[in-house]
Scaffold this active site. Structure first.
Site, mmCIF file in Angstrom:
data_model
loop_
_atom_site.group_PDB
_atom_site.id
_atom_site.type_symbol
_atom_site.label_atom_id
_atom_site.label_comp_id
_atom_site.label_asym_id
_atom_site.label_seq_id
_atom_site.Cartn_x
_atom_site.Cartn_y
_atom_site.Cartn_z
ATOM 1 C CD GLU B 84 44.136 39.257 39.283
ATOM 2 O OE1 GLU B 84 45.187 38.872 39.411
ATOM 3 O OE2 GLU B 84 42.894 38.655 39.963
ATOM 4 C CE LYS B 281 46.428 34.698 39.926
ATOM 5 N NZ LYS B 281 45.797 35.918 39.957
ATOM 6 C CG ASP B 297 63.573 38.877 39.478
ATOM 7 O OD1 ASP B 297 62.609 38.200 39.104
ATOM 8 O OD2 ASP B 297 64.881 38.308 38.883
ATOM 9 C CG HIS B 395 36.738 39.282 40.412
ATOM 10 N ND1 HIS B 395 37.638 39.194 39.234
ATOM 11 C CD2 HIS B 395 37.573 39.263 41.198
ATOM 12 C CE1 HIS B 395 38.890 39.041 39.660
ATOM 13 N NE2 HIS B 395 38.934 38.907 40.840
#
Lengths: 441, 441
Positions: B84, B281, B297, B395
């Site tokens: 990202e 998030k 993981d 962004h």
């Protein structure tokens, strides 16, 4: 280590040289590894580098496929990018198992995505704010019209705009909640741009609202951003068959006992958060692997799914199993999945493009169904192992194989190692030591 | 598409040929892409293939670093594998910002991991079961002694064993909960092997327990598996400085207003699950990138963190900010992180090995601190952007650059595209169309 200055300004080659010199013991091996994990084609590597920042190499995730995934009668070969042993194997086994039992049945319940404008408003009479938002709504939407045009041409756009009173939680705190249909795009950039546009207009309009007091006019936007919690972007998937059809010799028990243990394992995951966490983790093993492979954002999918799992105040399993009165085994999963099949990385990462081609260029809704089916397949495979032979048998076999590969064990050594570790914990160190003793004999 | 038979038995080359022929339109391009994303060294590729199953290529995640991450006075260059845009950039900016303000302060609260043996016991008098477990505990532990030896030599092992009565939730349902210290290993295989060993012994012992009735002797283990919910494997990290020291010209506002908006953004994420999901998030954007890079993981880390976020019955933010009475800005994160720095993929994946070398071969506890610091840095960067300029500016600039790279825009075209998309939504299609009009003029 001291402060590093101007690192981001260095060329990639210089970054690598710097790190190898300062942190990797000037090791040629380390330099070779960093280089060898770069893509052999410079243009492709540049493309990948530009997804992120300060890049020095790539992390390779094995990219595999699950054949024979039957969803609503169509058969897919699902791409999975995952580094964990047994995940693709378990999904493949479950896909094959259900292939001959009717396959997976999936429905998209909704596709709405959510954006929030969080703001402070210093009034006491909320009806004034309600009147203001109602009156200004057409103008707020008008202000972002140029941003929405293309999305509307594709059949999407803004679905609703609503004022939410949150002042009981925090003094003077309100939200404008916008819902969106972003069609086949994940839509994060679209949503955020629209929200920031609406938010500026909201502040501007408040400043000149003639029935607001001076302090009411100073409406302050704290932040405007999409919410990754999208309970209305939801898909359901299930498998079903008569209990007796569940039988396979490898279960090691009759179909009824298997069904009962399976249902109890799901019931446990509904009532016990400690088990629910791992139960859902298994579902996301499958979901994330397809999410990563198709260039979607697994952090967004994870955050949303787990929040959904605790929507009633306790963290619970996302899937459920039951045996119906007429003797049918039914296993279902309900999960919010805000996915895109166009735009973002899906259009840019060459492997994501391949993944979507493997799936026949699905729409976002089709992708939701496929991903959910893989999640349920994964969950089925894990629970099946857990309530029959246990998961360690298969797991350790694969883990041992990985380690032996790494240590370049010869076939005859492999046999001896496998025998030795039949009843011992497998670890890299233990296998290395045992191989060492074999090799010095 | 019809059922595919024997796919897993095909050689890798045959798998690729089959998929290209059947699903990828026989495209040479697709075949070239699949091949080109393979590792150039066959032995290394075999190693990666063996992590998973049915592999046909690798998914490349850009591997970058965050320099100047100061944790408890030590400076790290943190490896991040993430696809990202802006994540590494934001973490780097936040790391640098806090470098000159004392850095990150991290503490490991605990390292205990959890395993559960879920079983059914048909008795009514729980005191009989309690007596049985108490009496048999030494024998249960003795049965798995060979499995534990190596872990005990490293200072770890079984910390406790406890019977938990869950029969109020589900009739006849109980748990044996074992807690473990697995030192620097994540320890999943160790824990699962021990649990399966204890569970068999438990069933065997119950069968011959002389004060159990016949039906009580038929104690049935439903499943034995680690729990990914590890609230006692916990790390805390914070940053702190006088409010006035927060000032930077680029904030576009004075330090006090910035601090207040920042604190309010965190308060909102505490009370509103829709915002909390996205807030967390963002934290996991940072956490997962280091987790992936170090061969851990991320599904386990995500599942655990989000379950922890709703432990009080409402899903909330994992981080909190405040301004103290003496005018200090304090921002903290508390997150469970069951990580390993030895064993599993950390020892096998060449890039994971490099990642750990970059960090100076940390212990698991050190890794927990570093990962938590990156999570907090990420969160700081995101909130800082949100409450000042908004996130879209940065962004979209990056996203536009990615797309222009892909479309091979020349420098003069890049300028015109940037100007054109200053107030428009950036999408691949829109940029391609606009470049098309430029190129046909």
């Amino acid at each position: 280590m001291k402060e590093i200055k101007g690192f981001s300004k260095l060329a990639k080659r210089e970054k690598i040289d710097f790190l190898v010199r300062e942190l990797l013991d000037n090791s040629c091996d380390a330099k070779d590894i960093l280089d060898s994990f770069g893509h052999r084609d410079q243009k492709t590597q540049k493309l990948i580098d530009d997804f992120s920042e300060n890049t020095i190499s790539n992390f390779h995730i094995p990219f595999g496929v699950v054949p024979n995934l039957k969803v609503n009668g169509n058969v897919f070969c699902a791409p999975m990018a995952i580094e964990e042993s047994s995940v693709v194997a378990a999904a493949s086994k479950a896909a094959k198992y259900w292939f001959s039992r009717g396959g997976f049945h999936a429905d998209v319940v909704g596709v709405l995505k959510v954006g929030q404008i969080h703001f402070k408003w210093l009034g006491r009479d909320i009806s004034k704010l309600q009147r203001f938002v109602k009156e200004r709504e057409p103008y707020l939407l008008d202000a972002v019209k140029p941003l929405i045009q293309r999305m509307e041409q594709r059949g999407g756009g803004i679905h609703s705009l609503e004022l939410v009173d949150k002042s009981d939680d925090i003094e003077n705190y309100y939200q404008l909640v916008l819902k969106f249909d972003t069609r086949d795009a994940m839509g994060a950039n679209f949503i955020n741009s629209v929200l920031e546009g609406v938010a500026s207009e909201l502040q501007r309009d408040a400043k000149v609202c003639d029935y607001f007091t001076k302090s009411e006019q100073e409406l302050m936007v704290v932040m405007s951003i999409l919410s990754n919690y999208t309970p209305e972007c939801l898909v359901k998937v299930h498998v079903e068959c008569p209990v007796e059809d569940l039988y396979e010799h490898s279960l090691g028990m009759c179909a009824e006992i298997f069904a009962n243990k399976f249902v109890m394992a799901c019931d446990i995951a509904r009532v016990d958060p400690g088990r629910a966490t791992t139960h859902n983790k298994g579902i996301f093993n499958g979901i994330d692997a397809v999410v990563v492979a198709t260039g979607n954002d697994f952090r967004a999918i994870e955050a949303c799914g787990h929040t959904y799992a605790c929507r009633d105040g306790q963290y619970r399993s996302l899937s459920n199993a039951k045996v119906t009165r007429d003797g049918r085994f039914h296993f279902e999963l309900e999960v919010p999945l805000a996915l895109g099949s166009i735009g973002g990385l899906t259009a840019l990462h060459p492997m994501a493009k391949i993944a979507l081609e493997l799936l026949g260029q699905p729409s976002a809704e089709q992708l939701m169904k496929i991903v959910a089916a893989v999640g349920l397949a994964q969950n089925f495979g894990a629970i099946r192992s857990l309530v029959t032979s246990g998961i360690q048998k298969g797991h350790m076999k694969m883990h041992l194989m990985n380690i032996m590969n790494q240590l370049e064990a010869q076939p005859i050594e492999q046999d001896m190692v496998q025998q030795h570790f039949d009843d011992r914990i497998v670890s890299f160190g233990a296998v290395r030591d045992y191989l060492g003793t074999l090799r010095t004999v």
